[in-house]
Design an enzyme around this catalytic site. Sequence first.
Site, PDB file in Angstrom:
ATOM      1  N   ASP A  75       0.843  -1.197   0.000  1.00  0.00           N
ATOM      2  CA  ASP A  75       0.000   0.000   0.000  1.00  0.00           C
ATOM      3  C   ASP A  75       0.879   1.248   0.000  1.00  0.00           C
ATOM      4  O   ASP A  75       1.873   1.333   0.705  1.00  0.00           O
ATOM      5  CB  ASP A  75      -0.928  -0.017   1.225  1.00  0.00           C
ATOM      6  CG  ASP A  75      -2.102   0.929   1.074  1.00  0.00           C
ATOM      7  OD1 ASP A  75      -3.241   0.464   0.928  1.00  0.00           O
ATOM      8  OD2 ASP A  75      -1.869   2.175   1.089  1.00  0.00           O
ATOM      9  N   ILE A  76       0.472   2.234  -0.788  1.00  0.00           N
ATOM     10  CA  ILE A  76       1.243   3.474  -0.932  1.00  0.00           C
ATOM     11  C   ILE A  76       1.169   4.339   0.325  1.00  0.00           C
ATOM     12  O   ILE A  76       2.040   5.196   0.539  1.00  0.00           O
ATOM     13  CB  ILE A  76       0.733   4.253  -2.171  1.00  0.00           C
ATOM     14  CG1 ILE A  76       1.790   5.195  -2.714  1.00  0.00           C
ATOM     15  CG2 ILE A  76      -0.571   4.975  -1.883  1.00  0.00           C
ATOM     16  CD1 ILE A  76       1.460   5.743  -4.094  1.00  0.00           C
ATOM     17  N   ASN A 132     -12.823  -3.343   2.464  1.00  0.00           N
ATOM     18  CA  ASN A 132     -13.788  -2.269   2.659  1.00  0.00           C
ATOM     19  C   ASN A 132     -14.807  -2.270   1.525  1.00  0.00           C
ATOM     20  O   ASN A 132     -14.468  -2.566   0.377  1.00  0.00           O
ATOM     21  CB  ASN A 132     -13.071  -0.917   2.724  1.00  0.00           C
ATOM     22  CG  ASN A 132     -12.148  -0.800   3.915  1.00  0.00           C
ATOM     23  OD1 ASN A 132     -12.449  -1.317   4.989  1.00  0.00           O
ATOM     24  ND2 ASN A 132     -11.008  -0.156   3.738  1.00  0.00           N
ATOM     25  N   GLY A 173     -15.642   2.612   3.817  1.00  0.00           N
ATOM     26  CA  GLY A 173     -14.349   3.254   3.593  1.00  0.00           C
ATOM     27  C   GLY A 173     -13.665   2.839   2.308  1.00  0.00           C
ATOM     28  O   GLY A 173     -12.457   3.037   2.158  1.00  0.00           O
ATOM     29  N   GLN A 174     -14.420   2.297   1.353  1.00  0.00           N
ATOM     30  CA  GLN A 174     -13.808   1.890   0.076  1.00  0.00           C
ATOM     31  C   GLN A 174     -13.564   3.110  -0.799  1.00  0.00           C
ATOM     32  O   GLN A 174     -14.493   3.883  -1.067  1.00  0.00           O
ATOM     33  CB  GLN A 174     -14.723   0.897  -0.657  1.00  0.00           C
ATOM     34  CG  GLN A 174     -14.113   0.381  -1.947  1.00  0.00           C
ATOM     35  CD  GLN A 174     -15.035  -0.599  -2.686  1.00  0.00           C
ATOM     36  OE1 GLN A 174     -16.156  -0.851  -2.267  1.00  0.00           O
ATOM     37  NE2 GLN A 174     -14.543  -1.140  -3.778  1.00  0.00           N
ATOM     38  N   HIS A 184     -10.245  -5.431  -3.265  1.00  0.00           N
ATOM     39  CA  HIS A 184      -8.894  -5.574  -2.722  1.00  0.00           C
ATOM     40  C   HIS A 184      -8.969  -5.952  -1.262  1.00  0.00           C
ATOM     41  O   HIS A 184      -9.873  -5.528  -0.538  1.00  0.00           O
ATOM     42  CB  HIS A 184      -8.081  -4.289  -2.903  1.00  0.00           C
ATOM     43  CG  HIS A 184      -8.763  -3.040  -2.418  1.00  0.00           C
ATOM     44  ND1 HIS A 184      -9.766  -2.421  -3.116  1.00  0.00           N
ATOM     45  CD2 HIS A 184      -8.591  -2.306  -1.292  1.00  0.00           C
ATOM     46  CE1 HIS A 184     -10.170  -1.344  -2.454  1.00  0.00           C
ATOM     47  NE2 HIS A 184      -9.481  -1.257  -1.335  1.00  0.00           N
ATOM     48  N   HIS A 187      -6.861  -5.721   2.142  1.00  0.00           N
ATOM     49  CA  HIS A 187      -5.738  -5.168   2.891  1.00  0.00           C
ATOM     50  C   HIS A 187      -5.200  -6.255   3.822  1.00  0.00           C
ATOM     51  O   HIS A 187      -5.980  -6.966   4.470  1.00  0.00           O
ATOM     52  CB  HIS A 187      -6.201  -4.008   3.785  1.00  0.00           C
ATOM     53  CG  HIS A 187      -6.754  -2.820   3.079  1.00  0.00           C
ATOM     54  ND1 HIS A 187      -6.024  -1.669   2.889  1.00  0.00           N
ATOM     55  CD2 HIS A 187      -7.979  -2.575   2.546  1.00  0.00           C
ATOM     56  CE1 HIS A 187      -6.781  -0.765   2.269  1.00  0.00           C
ATOM     57  NE2 HIS A 187      -7.977  -1.295   2.052  1.00  0.00           N
TER      58      HIS A 187
HETATM   59  P1  AMP Z   1      -9.730   1.368   0.283  1.00  0.00           P
HETATM   60  O1  AMP Z   1      -9.776   2.700   0.976  1.00  0.00           O
HETATM   61  O2  AMP Z   1     -10.140   0.199   1.151  1.00  0.00           O
HETATM   62  O3  AMP Z   1     -10.468   1.407  -1.037  1.00  0.00           O
HETATM   63  O4  AMP Z   1      -8.205   1.087  -0.019  1.00  0.00           O
HETATM   64  C1  AMP Z   1      -7.524   1.641  -1.100  1.00  0.00           C
HETATM   65  C2  AMP Z   1      -6.079   1.591  -0.745  1.00  0.00           C
HETATM   66  O5  AMP Z   1      -5.321   1.778  -1.920  1.00  0.00           O
HETATM   67  C3  AMP Z   1      -5.638   2.678   0.238  1.00  0.00           C
HETATM   68  O6  AMP Z   1      -5.099   2.068   1.398  1.00  0.00           O
HETATM   69  C4  AMP Z   1      -4.591   3.462  -0.549  1.00  0.00           C
HETATM   70  O7  AMP Z   1      -3.514   3.900   0.249  1.00  0.00           O
HETATM   71  C5  AMP Z   1      -4.147   2.448  -1.581  1.00  0.00           C
HETATM   72  N1  AMP Z   1      -3.604   3.012  -2.794  1.00  0.00           N
HETATM   73  C6  AMP Z   1      -4.106   4.018  -3.543  1.00  0.00           C
HETATM   74  N2  AMP Z   1      -3.338   4.248  -4.625  1.00  0.00           N
HETATM   75  C7  AMP Z   1      -2.309   3.347  -4.549  1.00  0.00           C
HETATM   76  C8  AMP Z   1      -1.172   3.071  -5.366  1.00  0.00           C
HETATM   77  N3  AMP Z   1      -0.915   3.758  -6.484  1.00  0.00           N
HETATM   78  N4  AMP Z   1      -0.323   2.100  -4.975  1.00  0.00           N
HETATM   79  C9  AMP Z   1      -0.555   1.395  -3.842  1.00  0.00           C
HETATM   80  N5  AMP Z   1      -1.624   1.590  -3.046  1.00  0.00           N
HETATM   81  C10 AMP Z   1      -2.480   2.564  -3.386  1.00  0.00           C
END
Ligand code: AMP
Length: 113
Positions: free
Chosen positions: A30-31, A86, A92-93, A99, A101
């Site tokens: 995760d970024i 999520n 919180g999606q 995906h 986590h």
């Molecule tokens: P959610 O909020 O459950 O939809 O999770 C989306 C996740 O994607 C968040 O934890 C972000 O930090 C992560 N995210 C968004 N853009 C990127 C990216 N380019 N590379 C890796 N993770 C990302």
Amino acid sequence: MSDCLFCKIIAGEIPSKKLYEDELCYAFYDIDPQAPTHFLVVPKEHISGPSAVTEENAAVVGHIYAVIAKLASELKLENGYRVVANCGADGGQTVGHLHFHVLAGRSLAWPPG
Ligand code: AMP
Ligand code: ZN
């Protein structure tokens, strides 16, 4: 899906820190990590989120859980970890591609905020 962030990551059009890949799923860090270890595992098939899982596409979810167990073992997450998917605004999606986590490396609060 051409405008999906995670489809672009899977296709290599957007860079990611890849952890694992097979024919069905892709795992990357995760970024914006929320724990010392925080990675995401996504199906290569575009599924918009938990609410779009059906009897027809659900097999990949079981596969992803098996991959998570293997990665957790390889990463020595011996104290445990949390798997979170999520769903929707209240869940919180923020990215519309299913995906999971995986969070580890600290004690995580329950219930979540
Ligand atoms: P959610 O909020 O459950 O939809 O999770 C989306 C996740 O994607 C968040 O934890 C972000 O930090 C992560 N995210 C968004 N853009 C990127 C990216 N380019 N590379 C890796 N993770 C990302
Ligand atoms: Zn997608």
